[in-house]
Motif scaffolding. Structure first.
Motif, PDB file in Angstrom:
ATOM      1  N   TYR A 165       0.944  -1.137  -0.069  1.00 11.74           N
ATOM      2  CA  TYR A 165      -0.059   0.108  -0.005  1.00 11.74           C
ATOM      3  C   TYR A 165       0.982   1.273   0.159  1.00 11.74           C
ATOM      4  O   TYR A 165       1.853   1.280   0.733  1.00 11.74           O
ATOM      5  CB  TYR A 165      -0.938   0.032   1.173  1.00 11.74           C
ATOM      6  N   THR A 166       0.783   2.232  -0.892  1.00 10.34           N
ATOM      7  CA  THR A 166       1.501   3.415  -1.073  1.00 10.34           C
ATOM      8  C   THR A 166       0.449   4.626  -1.047  1.00 10.34           C
ATOM      9  O   THR A 166      -0.516   4.558  -2.037  1.00 10.34           O
ATOM     10  CB  THR A 166       2.427   3.448  -2.161  1.00 10.34           C
ATOM     11  N   ILE A 167       0.554   5.516  -0.301  1.00  9.51           N
ATOM     12  CA  ILE A 167      -0.182   6.712  -0.343  1.00  9.51           C
ATOM     13  C   ILE A 167       0.013   7.523  -1.505  1.00  9.51           C
ATOM     14  O   ILE A 167       1.334   8.138  -1.639  1.00  9.51           O
ATOM     15  CB  ILE A 167      -0.094   7.523   0.975  1.00  9.51           C
ATOM     16  N   SER A 168      -0.622   8.183  -2.156  1.00  9.59           N
ATOM     17  CA  SER A 168      -0.504   9.207  -3.327  1.00  9.59           C
ATOM     18  C   SER A 168      -1.389  10.344  -3.069  1.00  9.59           C
ATOM     19  O   SER A 168      -2.130  10.690  -4.136  1.00  9.59           O
ATOM     20  CB  SER A 168      -0.542   8.551  -4.630  1.00  9.59           C
ATOM     21  N   GLY A 169      -1.486  10.928  -1.875  1.00  9.13           N
ATOM     22  CA  GLY A 169      -2.320  11.886  -1.663  1.00  9.13           C
ATOM     23  C   GLY A 169      -1.815  13.355  -1.745  1.00  9.13           C
ATOM     24  O   GLY A 169      -0.882  13.505  -1.938  1.00  9.13           O
ATOM     25  N   GLU A 170      -2.623  14.135  -1.233  1.00  9.30           N
ATOM     26  CA  GLU A 170      -2.502  15.769  -1.248  1.00  9.30           C
ATOM     27  C   GLU A 170      -3.269  16.602  -0.246  1.00  9.30           C
ATOM     28  O   GLU A 170      -4.362  16.198  -0.063  1.00  9.30           O
ATOM     29  CB  GLU A 170      -2.225  16.203  -2.581  1.00  9.30           C
ATOM     30  N   ALA A 171      -2.567  17.494   0.110  1.00 12.73           N
ATOM     31  CA  ALA A 171      -3.590  18.453   1.051  1.00 12.73           C
ATOM     32  C   ALA A 171      -3.494  19.875   0.016  1.00 12.73           C
ATOM     33  O   ALA A 171      -2.242  20.144  -0.030  1.00 12.73           O
ATOM     34  CB  ALA A 171      -2.965  18.586   2.414  1.00 12.73           C
ATOM     35  N   GLU A 172      -4.877  20.498   0.212  1.00 14.32           N
ATOM     36  CA  GLU A 172      -4.511  21.924  -0.577  1.00 14.32           C
ATOM     37  C   GLU A 172      -5.312  22.817   0.269  1.00 14.32           C
ATOM     38  O   GLU A 172      -6.203  22.549   1.023  1.00 14.32           O
ATOM     39  CB  GLU A 172      -5.374  21.745  -2.021  1.00 14.32           C
ATOM     40  N   GLU A 173      -4.646  24.073   0.276  1.00 11.64           N
ATOM     41  CA  GLU A 173      -5.345  25.211   1.091  1.00 11.64           C
ATOM     42  C   GLU A 173      -4.854  26.505   0.496  1.00 11.64           C
ATOM     43  O   GLU A 173      -3.723  26.404  -0.250  1.00 11.64           O
ATOM     44  CB  GLU A 173      -4.686  25.264   2.609  1.00 11.64           C
ATOM     45  N   PRO A 174      -5.706  27.613   0.510  1.00 11.76           N
ATOM     46  CA  PRO A 174      -5.445  28.659  -0.041  1.00 11.76           C
ATOM     47  C   PRO A 174      -3.998  29.321   0.630  1.00 11.76           C
ATOM     48  O   PRO A 174      -3.788  29.058   1.902  1.00 11.76           O
ATOM     49  CB  PRO A 174      -6.474  29.649   0.140  1.00 11.76           C
ATOM     50  N   ASP A 175      -3.476  30.316  -0.340  1.00 13.21           N
ATOM     51  CA  ASP A 175      -2.356  30.985   0.176  1.00 13.21           C
ATOM     52  C   ASP A 175      -2.356  32.346   0.531  1.00 13.21           C
ATOM     53  O   ASP A 175      -1.546  33.276   1.009  1.00 13.21           O
ATOM     54  CB  ASP A 175      -0.955  30.924  -1.038  1.00 13.21           C
ATOM     55  N   GLY A 176      -3.838  32.729   0.549  1.00 13.95           N
ATOM     56  CA  GLY A 176      -3.938  34.039   0.818  1.00 13.95           C
ATOM     57  C   GLY A 176      -4.027  35.190  -0.193  1.00 13.95           C
ATOM     58  O   GLY A 176      -4.244  36.350   0.034  1.00 13.95           O
ATOM     59  N   LEU A 177      -3.401  34.634  -1.391  1.00 18.56           N
ATOM     60  CA  LEU A 177      -3.076  35.722  -2.571  1.00 18.56           C
ATOM     61  C   LEU A 177      -3.917  35.312  -3.924  1.00 18.56           C
ATOM     62  O   LEU A 177      -3.482  35.740  -4.665  1.00 18.56           O
ATOM     63  CB  LEU A 177      -1.648  35.559  -2.862  1.00 18.56           C
ATOM     64  N   GLY A 178      -4.987  34.356  -3.772  1.00 17.81           N
ATOM     65  CA  GLY A 178      -5.673  33.999  -4.773  1.00 17.81           C
ATOM     66  C   GLY A 178      -5.145  32.596  -5.265  1.00 17.81           C
ATOM     67  O   GLY A 178      -5.857  32.224  -6.056  1.00 17.81           O
ATOM     68  N   GLY A 179      -4.154  32.143  -4.849  1.00 12.96           N
ATOM     69  CA  GLY A 179      -3.459  30.679  -5.317  1.00 12.96           C
ATOM     70  C   GLY A 179      -3.543  29.622  -4.107  1.00 12.96           C
ATOM     71  O   GLY A 179      -4.643  29.939  -3.135  1.00 12.96           O
ATOM     72  N   THR A 180      -3.101  28.588  -4.408  1.00 16.83           N
ATOM     73  CA  THR A 180      -3.307  27.327  -3.514  1.00 16.83           C
ATOM     74  C   THR A 180      -1.868  26.931  -3.128  1.00 16.83           C
ATOM     75  O   THR A 180      -0.836  26.643  -3.974  1.00 16.83           O
ATOM     76  CB  THR A 180      -4.004  26.335  -4.382  1.00 16.83           C
ATOM     77  N   ILE A 181      -1.675  26.278  -1.987  1.00 17.97           N
ATOM     78  CA  ILE A 181      -0.411  25.516  -1.446  1.00 17.97           C
ATOM     79  C   ILE A 181      -0.828  24.326  -1.419  1.00 17.97           C
ATOM     80  O   ILE A 181      -1.809  23.707  -0.679  1.00 17.97           O
ATOM     81  CB  ILE A 181      -0.126  26.328   0.060  1.00 17.97           C
ATOM     82  N   THR A 182      -0.064  23.351  -2.166  1.00 23.01           N
ATOM     83  CA  THR A 182      -0.337  21.939  -2.105  1.00 23.01           C
ATOM     84  C   THR A 182       0.797  21.110  -1.459  1.00 23.01           C
ATOM     85  O   THR A 182       2.002  21.648  -1.601  1.00 23.01           O
ATOM     86  CB  THR A 182      -0.544  21.493  -3.701  1.00 23.01           C
ATOM     87  N   SER A 183       0.536  20.460  -0.604  1.00 23.60           N
ATOM     88  CA  SER A 183       1.240  19.599   0.077  1.00 23.60           C
ATOM     89  C   SER A 183       1.176  18.063  -0.465  1.00 23.60           C
ATOM     90  O   SER A 183       0.187  17.659  -0.290  1.00 23.60           O
ATOM     91  CB  SER A 183       1.353  19.540   1.804  1.00 23.60           C
ATOM     92  N   ASP A 184       2.327  17.273  -0.743  1.00 21.58           N
ATOM     93  CA  ASP A 184       1.933  16.115  -0.908  1.00 21.58           C
ATOM     94  C   ASP A 184       1.963  15.113   0.240  1.00 21.58           C
ATOM     95  O   ASP A 184       2.551  15.353   1.183  1.00 21.58           O
ATOM     96  CB  ASP A 184       3.464  15.392  -1.889  1.00 21.58           C
ATOM     97  N   VAL A 185       1.068  13.946   0.239  1.00 21.46           N
ATOM     98  CA  VAL A 185       1.035  13.248   1.502  1.00 21.46           C
ATOM     99  C   VAL A 185       1.418  11.836   0.939  1.00 21.46           C
ATOM    100  O   VAL A 185       0.984  11.184  -0.276  1.00 21.46           O
ATOM    101  CB  VAL A 185      -0.652  13.155   1.795  1.00 21.46           C
TER     102      VAL A 185
END
Length: 222
Positions: free
Chosen positions: A133-153
């Motif tokens: 089993y291998t995770i290939s997920g991500e977490a997304e949240e706004p950066d406050g400037l209209g963009g998105t910060i994405t973190s790999d899980v």
């Protein structure tokens, strides 16, 4: 690695004990599935986010999916299968600004099964196997400037599963398949952007497995 070797050795012993093998029947399978997940640690993190930041993430407890597999019958009562199943585990928050987090994963499974002798078109059996089993997920949240910060899980683990199986031959070379069972698969060190958390965060896919599918067999394999 030692646990994988032991499981593969056990499968080999089972088939060796089955006696001289006939020409193998080979086919493919497509299936739909419903899985439940334990996810205690992961859901605890979601609850903390909701409490600290006012988000409304829902806990991840189950999901629908599908998969593909290869089925090999070296003898009438014995089957070995190998398959791939994506696991979908996503939660979203839409308070003020949209956010989402998922712990989607890929499961690669090997199963050995024994089917009880049957004179009719239906077969019933029991199986067990090992999975990677291998995770290939991500977490997304706004950066406050209209963009998105994405973190790999990410993260991976070795898991095990136990199944009750059925196969109903509808016509030559075509069968309906089903399975119900339980998997044990807990990623004990979930990583975010390649880094472990302190303390370590678990992502637990252990839970109920329900499947229904179709199998197709090659005429030349009989």
């Amino acid at each position: 690695m030692r646990r994988i070797t032991m499981c593969l050795a056990a499968v080999a012993v089972v088939f060796a004990a089955a006696g001289p093998l006939r020409a193998a029947t080979v086919g493919g399978e497509v299936f739909g599935a419903f899985n439940s997940y334990t996810m205690e640690d992961f859901n605890s993190g979601i609850q903390e986010l909701n409490s600290d930041f006012g988000t409304n993430y829902e806990e991840i407890n189950n999901g629908f999916t599908g998969g593909l597999g290869i089925r090999i019958w070296p003898a009438p009562s014995w089957m070995i299968s190998a398959g791939w199943e994506p696991l979908f585990a996503e939660s979203k928050s839409d308070v003020t600004i949209d956010r989402k987090v998922n712990a989607d994963a890929n499961a690669f499974q090997l199963t050995g099964a024994y089917f009880f002798p049957s004179q009719g078109p239906g077969k019933f059996g029991m199986g067990a196997g090992v999975g990677y089993y291998t995770i290939s997920g991500e977490a997304e949240e706004p950066d406050g400037l209209g963009g998105t910060i994405t973190s790999d899980v990410g993260g991976s683990t070795i898991g095990f599963h136990f199944l009750g199986l059925t196969e109903w031959t509808a016509s030559p070379g075509f069968a309906v398949t089903g399975a119900v069972g339980y998997r044990v698969a807990n990623v004990e060190d979930t990583e975010f952007d390649g880094q472990s958390t302190v303390p370590k965060s678990e992502t637990d896919y252990s839970g109920l497995m329900l499947r229904a599918g179709l199998a197709f067999y090659l005429p030349s394999s009989k």
